[in-house]
Structure formats: structure tokens, C-alpha cells
Design a protein around this motif. Structure first.
Motif, PDB file in Angstrom:
ATOM      1  N   GLN A 166       0.817  -1.218   0.000  1.00 42.72           N
ATOM      2  CA  GLN A 166       0.000   0.000   0.000  1.00 42.72           C
ATOM      3  C   GLN A 166       0.849   1.265   0.000  1.00 42.72           C
ATOM      4  O   GLN A 166       0.415   2.313  -0.481  1.00 42.72           O
ATOM      5  N   ARG A 167       2.045   1.180   0.566  1.00 45.72           N
ATOM      6  CA  ARG A 167       2.919   2.357   0.647  1.00 45.72           C
ATOM      7  C   ARG A 167       4.022   2.310  -0.413  1.00 45.72           C
ATOM      8  O   ARG A 167       5.046   3.009  -0.299  1.00 45.72           O
ATOM      9  N   ALA A 168       3.804   1.502  -1.426  1.00 44.40           N
ATOM     10  CA  ALA A 168       4.781   1.415  -2.515  1.00 44.40           C
ATOM     11  C   ALA A 168       4.823   2.719  -3.302  1.00 44.40           C
ATOM     12  O   ALA A 168       3.841   3.463  -3.370  1.00 44.40           O
ATOM     13  N   THR A 169       5.962   2.999  -3.885  1.00 48.60           N
ATOM     14  CA  THR A 169       6.129   4.157  -4.754  1.00 48.60           C
ATOM     15  C   THR A 169       6.505   3.672  -6.153  1.00 48.60           C
ATOM     16  O   THR A 169       6.944   2.528  -6.338  1.00 48.60           O
ATOM     17  N   TYR A 170       6.348   4.543  -7.143  1.00 47.14           N
ATOM     18  CA  TYR A 170       6.661   4.200  -8.526  1.00 47.14           C
ATOM     19  C   TYR A 170       7.634   5.227  -9.090  1.00 47.14           C
ATOM     20  O   TYR A 170       7.421   6.437  -8.986  1.00 47.14           O
ATOM     21  N   ASP A 171       8.728   4.720  -9.698  1.00 48.79           N
ATOM     22  CA  ASP A 171       9.767   5.574 -10.265  1.00 48.79           C
ATOM     23  C   ASP A 171       9.877   5.307 -11.763  1.00 48.79           C
ATOM     24  O   ASP A 171       9.890   4.140 -12.205  1.00 48.79           O
ATOM     25  N   SER A 172       9.934   6.391 -12.538  1.00 46.93           N
ATOM     26  CA  SER A 172      10.024   6.259 -13.993  1.00 46.93           C
ATOM     27  C   SER A 172      11.257   5.449 -14.396  1.00 46.93           C
ATOM     28  O   SER A 172      12.351   5.602 -13.814  1.00 46.93           O
ATOM     29  N   VAL A 173      11.091   4.606 -15.417  1.00 48.57           N
ATOM     30  CA  VAL A 173      12.197   3.783 -15.941  1.00 48.57           C
ATOM     31  C   VAL A 173      12.211   3.884 -17.464  1.00 48.57           C
ATOM     32  O   VAL A 173      11.188   4.141 -18.095  1.00 48.57           O
ATOM     33  N   ASP A 174      13.392   3.667 -18.028  1.00 47.70           N
ATOM     34  CA  ASP A 174      13.551   3.715 -19.488  1.00 47.70           C
ATOM     35  C   ASP A 174      13.766   2.302 -19.997  1.00 47.70           C
ATOM     36  O   ASP A 174      14.893   1.876 -20.274  1.00 47.70           O
ATOM     37  N   ILE A 233     -10.713  -4.572 -18.553  1.00 44.75           N
ATOM     38  CA  ILE A 233     -11.313  -5.812 -19.076  1.00 44.75           C
ATOM     39  C   ILE A 233     -10.205  -6.749 -19.558  1.00 44.75           C
ATOM     40  O   ILE A 233      -9.078  -6.311 -19.842  1.00 44.75           O
ATOM     41  N   PRO A 234     -10.494  -8.064 -19.645  1.00 47.55           N
ATOM     42  CA  PRO A 234      -9.473  -9.038 -20.056  1.00 47.55           C
ATOM     43  C   PRO A 234      -8.812  -8.658 -21.374  1.00 47.55           C
ATOM     44  O   PRO A 234      -9.471  -8.255 -22.333  1.00 47.55           O
ATOM     45  N   GLY A 235      -7.473  -8.763 -21.386  1.00 45.72           N
ATOM     46  CA  GLY A 235      -6.703  -8.487 -22.586  1.00 45.72           C
ATOM     47  C   GLY A 235      -6.127  -7.092 -22.649  1.00 45.72           C
ATOM     48  O   GLY A 235      -5.153  -6.861 -23.386  1.00 45.72           O
ATOM     49  N   PHE A 236      -6.710  -6.158 -21.899  1.00 45.76           N
ATOM     50  CA  PHE A 236      -6.245  -4.763 -21.963  1.00 45.76           C
ATOM     51  C   PHE A 236      -4.853  -4.639 -21.360  1.00 45.76           C
ATOM     52  O   PHE A 236      -3.919  -4.141 -22.015  1.00 45.76           O
ATOM     53  N   GLU A 237      -4.686  -5.090 -20.126  1.00 40.96           N
ATOM     54  CA  GLU A 237      -3.404  -4.927 -19.438  1.00 40.96           C
ATOM     55  C   GLU A 237      -2.329  -5.810 -20.057  1.00 40.96           C
ATOM     56  O   GLU A 237      -1.175  -5.386 -20.229  1.00 40.96           O
ATOM     57  N   GLY A 238      -2.709  -7.033 -20.428  1.00 45.47           N
ATOM     58  CA  GLY A 238      -1.734  -7.933 -21.057  1.00 45.47           C
ATOM     59  C   GLY A 238      -1.212  -7.379 -22.368  1.00 45.47           C
ATOM     60  O   GLY A 238      -0.043  -7.617 -22.739  1.00 45.47           O
ATOM     61  N   GLY A 239      -2.053  -6.634 -23.077  1.00 47.13           N
ATOM     62  CA  GLY A 239      -1.635  -6.066 -24.350  1.00 47.13           C
ATOM     63  C   GLY A 239      -0.639  -4.941 -24.218  1.00 47.13           C
ATOM     64  O   GLY A 239      -0.072  -4.487 -25.220  1.00 47.13           O
ATOM     65  N   LEU A 240      -0.416  -4.459 -23.001  1.00 43.23           N
ATOM     66  CA  LEU A 240       0.538  -3.369 -22.769  1.00 43.23           C
ATOM     67  C   LEU A 240       1.869  -3.852 -22.206  1.00 43.23           C
ATOM     68  O   LEU A 240       2.786  -3.047 -22.017  1.00 43.23           O
ATOM     69  N   VAL A 241       1.984  -5.138 -21.907  1.00 42.20           N
ATOM     70  CA  VAL A 241       3.236  -5.696 -21.411  1.00 42.20           C
ATOM     71  C   VAL A 241       4.240  -5.772 -22.566  1.00 42.20           C
ATOM     72  O   VAL A 241       3.901  -6.186 -23.688  1.00 42.20           O
ATOM     73  N   GLY A 242       5.493  -5.344 -22.284  1.00 40.17           N
ATOM     74  CA  GLY A 242       6.544  -5.385 -23.308  1.00 40.17           C
ATOM     75  C   GLY A 242       6.540  -4.179 -24.217  1.00 40.17           C
ATOM     76  O   GLY A 242       7.255  -4.161 -25.222  1.00 40.17           O
ATOM     77  N   ARG A 243       5.770  -3.160 -23.889  1.00 42.86           N
ATOM     78  CA  ARG A 243       5.704  -1.951 -24.701  1.00 42.86           C
ATOM     79  C   ARG A 243       6.590  -0.857 -24.105  1.00 42.86           C
ATOM     80  O   ARG A 243       7.004  -0.923 -22.940  1.00 42.86           O
ATOM     81  N   SER A 244       6.856   0.188 -24.905  1.00 46.92           N
ATOM     82  CA  SER A 244       7.745   1.270 -24.479  1.00 46.92           C
ATOM     83  C   SER A 244       7.035   2.611 -24.569  1.00 46.92           C
ATOM     84  O   SER A 244       5.991   2.741 -25.223  1.00 46.92           O
ATOM     85  N   VAL A 245       7.620   3.590 -23.886  1.00 48.85           N
ATOM     86  CA  VAL A 245       7.086   4.953 -23.935  1.00 48.85           C
ATOM     87  C   VAL A 245       7.087   5.445 -25.383  1.00 48.85           C
ATOM     88  O   VAL A 245       8.078   5.278 -26.105  1.00 48.85           O
ATOM     89  N   GLY A 246       5.974   6.027 -25.804  1.00 47.37           N
ATOM     90  CA  GLY A 246       5.836   6.506 -27.178  1.00 47.37           C
ATOM     91  C   GLY A 246       5.121   5.538 -28.080  1.00 47.37           C
ATOM     92  O   GLY A 246       4.699   5.918 -29.180  1.00 47.37           O
TER      93      GLY A 246
END
Length: 472
Positions: free
Chosen positions: A179-187, A227-240
Motif C-alpha cells: 500500500q505504501r509502494a512508490t513508482y519511479d520512472s524507468v527507461d 477488461i481481459p486483454g487490456f493490461e496484457g496487451g501493454l506488457v513489453g511496450r515502451s514509452v511513445g
């Protein structure tokens, strides 16, 4: 009293009533009023009350005579205004005031005479109010039902039993860290657990649909938020990257227009952030009020909170299961006024949860959405009251104190919370009623058949599914 209706809603001659005339003596003047008590089917009762004209007129006259002594009217000295002038100026208002008081007092006398206890405010219809003529009106109301409780021994209850173990504490500690996790931008390319910031547009039949568009939306991959397939379709993608996904809404989706529909989402990835879990150190413990004692003290606090919450959850489960059985085994007629009161309460609860502070007219919410649950709650209120009465239960002051201390224990200054409760009579009354209900539940449980069921912590804390109140 509801005096808004001036006409009789239905004539007594059109109903199959058992009628009897009663005379209640007016001890102050030696005159009588006549009360006809008429019983229809179910809980509805009607009283037709007639008050002698001279009694009402005399009270009006007395009130006007008193007014003469103090009234100020242009052209007259104080106390010297003729009665007919006072009557012309104030007679209508004084009579209305007297009639209102007469209706209240005569109705109370009639209810007491007949031993009737209205459930809610009586409705007043058919009011005949003319000087020199008998005052007549019809009071309509529901009475409380006569209840005969079934044997508690016929009730069978499954009681969950749970013991918290170290692995349960480990799981909660990890959830608190998460719950107290933070997120840091990565390239780098995205992966499960990352938080992506996206813009997206969804289309059905090449047209945007409501709720299918967002900008700068933050989404944790693997969270199951989409919905199913939305999040999985974004795995392995890059900014832009711009990602096009052909997806199908689930058949059980909440929107009738979208369930089972084929849609296309076009998604632009704006940012990828990696999740960082905090260490179990003093800085982390301090966030939860543990300033000394390190990890061991922190785990002790977590376990204590878990045990307290588990106790409340299991107690509520038992209570709801007992009430369900009481409801099913003791069918009774419920006064409509009590059901209407519960409908109003449920509407207000919904607005507090989902209204977002907006001013919404309660009457705009249809009663049919709430009537099943409202009838259930009104019935249980009557049944628990009957258990309390039959068992001659009285409030246990020690239990009240323990209840308040339990509520206060999770606050930084428990004594301040305890003092606050004790300074508010309405809050104390609510706590006392809650304690009485719990005593009634325990009374039923003492005679009911109990089947203990050992459960793991995760299963024990899951709430029972809410019943279908229209089918229960």
C-alpha cells in the motif's frame, strides 16, 4: 399528525368492518365525544372521532376572550376591543389552533381507550370543521403486529472459527508494504507490476462509447482493473508506443450496452514506472504509530488489529445468520410506516456513499429499489424487540462500556473518544440498543443448534453474500 388531506380516502361503508361505538367522557365539561373503531384486514385501523360542537366552540370562545385582554388594534384601547371584532380578525386562526389541539388530544384519548399503538403517524382525513357543527375526522394508521416467536431450538447456525497464525500476519505486513509502494520512472519496456500512464480511446462499431476514453490514466499492469486483454496487451511496450487492441467485453459486464460487445482500444503509452516496496524499518513502522520496539512490536500491533477486526467480522456474521433464520422462521405483517422509514434510511445511506456531496432529491430514487431490504430490516427490528421483551433483557452497562472502549481503542486518544460518546445521549442510546440486540442474539444462540466450522483467515474475513431480500 398528517393533516394534509381534507377528504376521506375511502368510505367505511365500502369495507367489511366490525364497528363499535365508544363514548369517552370529557371530564372538564361533562360532555362526550364519540369514537367509532373500525378494523379492516391486516394491520390497518381507522378511528372515526366526533367532538361535540359546543365543546370546540366554547374553547375557541375562551381563547378569544383571553386574546381580548392583550390584543392591540387601531382605533381601540388595549383590552377594550369588542369580542366580535377580535373574532373577525383572529377567529379563523384561533379555531385552526384549537382544532389541531383537539384532534391531538381526542386521538390520544381514543388510542389509550382502545389500547392501540400506531406504528407511525396517523393520517387524518375527512375533516369536518364548521362553527356550530360537530367536529369530525377519520384517523387511519397501522398498528404493530402481534408476534409469537418460534422456538429458538429449531434454528441451526454455522459458526466460523478462526485462529490467526504467523503466515496470516506475514501476508498483512506485505499488503501494508504494498500500500505504501512508490513508482519511479524507468527507461525500458513495461512488465507485470509496472505502473503505466496512458491515454486511450475505445470504440464500438467505429464510434466512441461512454466511459471509453481517458487521458493521463495510471494503470498497474496485472491489477485486473481493466477488461481481459487490456493490461496484457501493454506488457513489453515502451514509452511513445501506440497500441491497438481488439477486445471483447465480458458477458457479465455491468453495462447492458457493452456486455459481450467487440470493441477497439487505441492506447498511447506516456510513462512507465517501476514499483518500489519500502523496507521494514523504523521509518516505515512510524507511519503506523509504532515508534519503539522495531519489527516485533510492529507485528504485535498488526496481530492485535487483525484479531480485533476478525472478532468484529465473525460477530457480525453470526448476527446476520441468526437474523436471517429469525426472519425466515417468523413471517409477520409489517406496518407500512416502518417500511417507509427504512426506505428513507436506505436512500440516505446510498446518497452518502455515492452522492458525492450533490444535492439529490430522495423522492427521485424509486422505492422499489429498496423495498425488499427495507421490509427485511423493519421485520428484524420487530423480531429482535420481541426477543428482548420476551426474555426481559435489560442493558448491561458493563457491556456498553466495553463496546465503547472497543470503538475507541483504534484512535490515538481513546479516552477522548470515550468522553465524546458519553457526552452524546443519542449516541449512547444507539450503543445501548446495539448491546441489547447482541444480548438477544446470544439468547437465541444459547438454544440454537451450532455447527462450528474452522476456517482460514482469508476465508473467515470474507463477508457473507447479501441475500436476495425479495426471495428470503
Amino acid at each position: 399528525l398528517d393533516l394534509g388531506s381534507s377528504g376521506v380516502t375511502r368510505e367505511s361503508s365500502s369495507l367489511s368492518f366490525r364497528t363499535k361505538g365508544i363514548l369517552l367522557t370529557d371530564l372538564t365539561r361533562g360532555r362526550t365525544m364519540r369514537v367509532s373503531v373500525e378494523s379492516s384486514e391486516g394491520l390497518e385501523r381507522q378511528l372515526k372521532i366526533e367532538v361535540p360542537a359546543d365543546r370546540v366552540d366554547q374553547l375557541v370562545l375562551d381563547r378569544l376572550e383571553q386574546a381580548k385582554k392583550t390584543v392591540n388594534l387601531k382605533g381601540f384601547r388595549k383590552g377594550k376591543v369588542p369580542l366580535h371584532v377580535v373574532k373577525r380578525q383572529y377567529g379563523k386562526g384561533v379555531r385552526q389552533e384549537v382544532v389541531g389541539e383537539m384532534i391531538n388530544s381526542s386521538l390520544m384519548d381514543a388510542l389509550k381507550q382502545e389500547g392501540l399503538r400506531p406504528a407511525g403517524e396517523p393520517r387524518i382525513d375527512g375533516l369536518h370543521n364548521e362553527e356550530g357543527k360537530t367536529l369530525e375526522y377519520l384517523a387511519t394508521f397501522d398498528i404493530y403486529p402481534s408476534i409469537t416467536l418460534g422456538a429458538y431450538a429449531d434454528i441451526e447456525i454455522d459458526r466460523p472459527i478462526c485462529e490467526i497464525v504467523d503466515s496470516d500476519v506475514d501476508s498483512i505486513v506485505e499488503k501494508l508494504r504494498d500500500q505504501r509502494a512508490t513508482y519511479d520512472s524507468v527507461d525500458r519496456a513495461s512488465k507485470q507490476g509496472d505502473q503505466v500512464t496512458i491515454d486511450y480511446v475505445g470504440k464500438k462499431d467505429n464510434k466512441e462509447f461512454p466511459g471509453g476514453k481517458a487521458e493521463a490514466h495510471k494503470l498497474v499492469l496485472g491489477s485486473g482493473a481493466m477488461i481481459p486483454g487490456f493490461e496484457g496487451g501493454l506488457v513489453g511496450r515502451s514509452v511513445g508506443d501506440t497500441v491497438t487492441l481488439d477486445l471483447t467485453f465480458p458477458d457479465d459486464y455491468h453495462s447492458e450496452e457493452l456486455k459481450g460487445s467487440e470493441v477497439v482500444f487505441v492506447i498511447d503509452i506516456k510513462e512507465i514506472a517501476s514499483k518500489s516496496i519500502p523496507e521494514l524499518d523504523d521509518a516505515f513502522f512510524t507511519h503506523f504509530g509504532v515508534k519503539d520496539g522495531g519489527l516485533d512490536k510492529f507485528r504485535d500491533e498488526v496481530r492485535a488489529n487483525m484479531e480485533r477486526e476478525l472478532g468484529d467480522i465473525l460477530s457480525n456474521k453470526i448476527k446476520s445468520r441468526v437474523m436471517n433464520e429469525l426472519y425466515k422462521r417468523n413471517p409477520i405483517d409489517v406496518p407500512r410506516a416502518l417500511v417507509d422509514s427504512e426506505i428513507g434510511s436506505l436512500k440516505r445511506q446510498m446518497l452518502q456513499q455515492f452522492g458525492g456531496g450533490k444535492e439529490i432529491d430522495l423522492d427521485s430514487l424509486p422505492d422499489d429499489l429498496f423495498i425488499g431490504k427495507a421490509r427485511y430490516r423493519a421485520t428484524l427490528s420487530l423480531l429482535l424487540t420481541e426477543v428482548i421483551k420476551c426474555e426481559e433483557l435489560v442493558v448491561d452497562k458493563t457491556a456498553v462500556r466495553v463496546k465503547i472502549e472497543g470503538l475507541a481503542s483504534s484512535y490515538e486518544d481513546p479516552q477522548e473518544v470515550i468522553d465524546y460518546y458519553q457526552s452524546k445521549p443519542e449516541m449512547m442510546q444507539s450503543i445501548e440498543m446495539n448491546v441489547l440486540e447482541e444480548m438477544a442474539i446470544e439468547k437465541v444462540l444459547a438454544e440454537a443448534k451450532i455447527n462450528d466450522q474452522s476456517q482460514a483467515y482469508d476465508d473467515a474475513i470474507k463477508p457473507d453474500p447479501e441475500p436476495d431480500f425479495n426471495e428470503l
